[in-house]
Motif scaffolding. Sequence first.
Motif, PDB file in Angstrom:
ATOM      1  N   SER A  35       0.716  -1.349   0.041  1.00 23.41           N
ATOM      2  CA  SER A  35      -0.140   0.170  -0.013  1.00 23.41           C
ATOM      3  C   SER A  35       0.698   1.293  -0.125  1.00 23.41           C
ATOM      4  N   THR A  36       1.998   1.248   0.717  1.00 18.17           N
ATOM      5  CA  THR A  36       2.891   2.430   0.840  1.00 18.17           C
ATOM      6  C   THR A  36       3.536   2.665  -0.524  1.00 18.17           C
ATOM      7  N   VAL A  37       4.045   1.447  -1.033  1.00 18.26           N
ATOM      8  CA  VAL A  37       4.587   1.665  -2.386  1.00 18.26           C
ATOM      9  C   VAL A  37       3.608   2.293  -3.458  1.00 18.26           C
ATOM     10  N   HIS A  38       2.394   1.767  -3.583  1.00 18.06           N
ATOM     11  CA  HIS A  38       1.525   2.288  -4.457  1.00 18.06           C
ATOM     12  C   HIS A  38       1.319   3.600  -4.106  1.00 18.06           C
ATOM     13  N   LYS A  39       0.853   3.968  -3.058  1.00 17.89           N
ATOM     14  CA  LYS A  39       0.664   5.464  -2.563  1.00 17.89           C
ATOM     15  C   LYS A  39       1.767   6.610  -2.780  1.00 17.89           C
TER      16      LYS A  39
END
Length: 86
Positions: A35-39
């Motif tokens: 999720s952090t990578v995507h964000k």
Amino acid sequence: MRKYIEERAIEIANYIIENNATVRQTAKAFGISKSTVHKDVTDRLAAINPTLARETRKVLDVNKAERHIRGGMATKEKYLHHGEAV
């Protein structure tokens, strides 16, 4: 936005581009969540460096288009090794 978050977003984008990496591979390499990578690469990077964001998006779009193939290969591999014992 905090400086370390901006730096991380740029590092992540460069990693994805250089290694043709998936979100999952990138998350594992950086020790952060998918999720952090995507964000970082979708929202934050667009505000920091739109050109880098577009390049990263191209790699991720290709990976997304190919993911069903990778999944099928993983399943085939699983049953090649485990199917013999059944």
